[in-house]
Design a protein around this motif. Sequence first.
Motif, PDB file in Angstrom:
ATOM      1  N   LEU A 138       0.696  -1.029  -0.172  1.00 45.46           N
ATOM      2  CA  LEU A 138       0.095   0.157   0.060  1.00 45.46           C
ATOM      3  C   LEU A 138       0.447   0.846  -0.003  1.00 45.46           C
ATOM      4  CD1 LEU A 138      -2.706  -1.378   2.396  1.00 45.46           C
ATOM      5  CD2 LEU A 138      -2.928  -0.963  -0.052  1.00 45.46           C
ATOM      6  N   GLY A 139       0.467   2.169  -0.908  1.00 44.75           N
ATOM      7  CA  GLY A 139       1.399   3.655  -0.716  1.00 44.75           C
ATOM      8  C   GLY A 139       0.332   4.588  -1.173  1.00 44.75           C
ATOM      9  N   PHE A 140       0.603   5.741  -1.462  1.00 45.98           N
ATOM     10  CA  PHE A 140       0.361   7.156  -2.338  1.00 45.98           C
ATOM     11  C   PHE A 140      -1.370   6.553  -2.867  1.00 45.98           C
ATOM     12  CE2 PHE A 140      -0.580  10.626  -4.570  1.00 45.98           C
ATOM     13  CZ  PHE A 140      -1.311  11.391  -3.325  1.00 45.98           C
ATOM     14  N   GLY A 141      -2.126   7.247  -2.872  1.00 45.81           N
ATOM     15  CA  GLY A 141      -3.053   6.605  -4.414  1.00 45.81           C
ATOM     16  C   GLY A 141      -3.680   5.485  -3.882  1.00 45.81           C
ATOM     17  N   ASP A 142      -3.138   4.487  -2.699  1.00 46.77           N
ATOM     18  CA  ASP A 142      -3.577   3.085  -2.914  1.00 46.77           C
ATOM     19  C   ASP A 142      -4.987   3.292  -2.047  1.00 46.77           C
ATOM     20  OD1 ASP A 142      -1.703   2.969  -4.505  1.00 46.77           O
ATOM     21  OD2 ASP A 142      -0.406   1.752  -3.203  1.00 46.77           O
ATOM     22  N   LEU A 143      -4.737   4.562  -1.200  1.00 48.53           N
ATOM     23  CA  LEU A 143      -6.409   4.428  -0.238  1.00 48.53           C
ATOM     24  C   LEU A 143      -7.254   5.192  -0.075  1.00 48.53           C
ATOM     25  CD1 LEU A 143      -3.709   3.245   2.650  1.00 48.53           C
ATOM     26  CD2 LEU A 143      -5.461   1.619   0.775  1.00 48.53           C
ATOM     27  N   LYS A 144      -8.594   4.438  -0.482  1.00 51.59           N
ATOM     28  CA  LYS A 144      -9.815   5.602   0.783  1.00 51.59           C
ATOM     29  C   LYS A 144     -10.100   5.561   1.685  1.00 51.59           C
ATOM     30  CE  LYS A 144     -14.487   6.462  -0.992  1.00 51.59           C
ATOM     31  NZ  LYS A 144     -15.368   6.041  -0.822  1.00 51.59           N
ATOM     32  N   GLY A 145      -9.946   6.860   1.999  1.00 54.06           N
ATOM     33  CA  GLY A 145      -9.294   7.007   3.441  1.00 54.06           C
ATOM     34  C   GLY A 145     -11.360   7.406   4.161  1.00 54.06           C
ATOM     35  N   THR A 146     -12.046   6.870   4.835  1.00 54.83           N
ATOM     36  CA  THR A 146     -12.925   7.123   5.494  1.00 54.83           C
ATOM     37  C   THR A 146     -13.324   7.548   7.114  1.00 54.83           C
ATOM     38  OG1 THR A 146     -14.613   5.277   3.927  1.00 54.83           O
ATOM     39  CG2 THR A 146     -15.205   6.567   6.071  1.00 54.83           C
TER      40      THR A 146
END
Length: 152
Positions: A138-146
Amino acid sequence: MPKRTVIDTRVCPVAKSADVLGDRWTLLILRELFFGQDRFEELQSRSGASPQMLTDRLRHLIDKQVIVRVAYQERPKRYRYALTGKGKDLFSVLYAMRNWAERWERAEGDPLAIRYTHRACGQDVGLETSCPHCGDKLGFGDLKGTVVVESA
């Protein structure tokens, strides 16, 4: 208030990092940029920084080439702030700090403050640095945060 001690950053990489990132406001500004907040007013309201503090830290991040200022409106002139490649590389640093705090500073029984979903497979990643579902790093742009718990 006492002056900060000047640390020789010529050799020590931790001192060099602290020179760029070494205060709460800088880290909170970066947090907001990673969440897509890129305008002065958004950064101020979400970070809680005073206008003077925010202006100072934004200039510092620009000077260190972590962010750039980009005009998005001509009349009146308005700017947004964008992460450079150098800034995007800080994602793993802030993600590690988030994971550490969730493990060690969260009160027992409290939910995670932010839930991250892997964009590629749609699965919750918990506190992992690789997706537990598909195995991708996982790195920058790979995750969506809630955001689950609002905080400063």
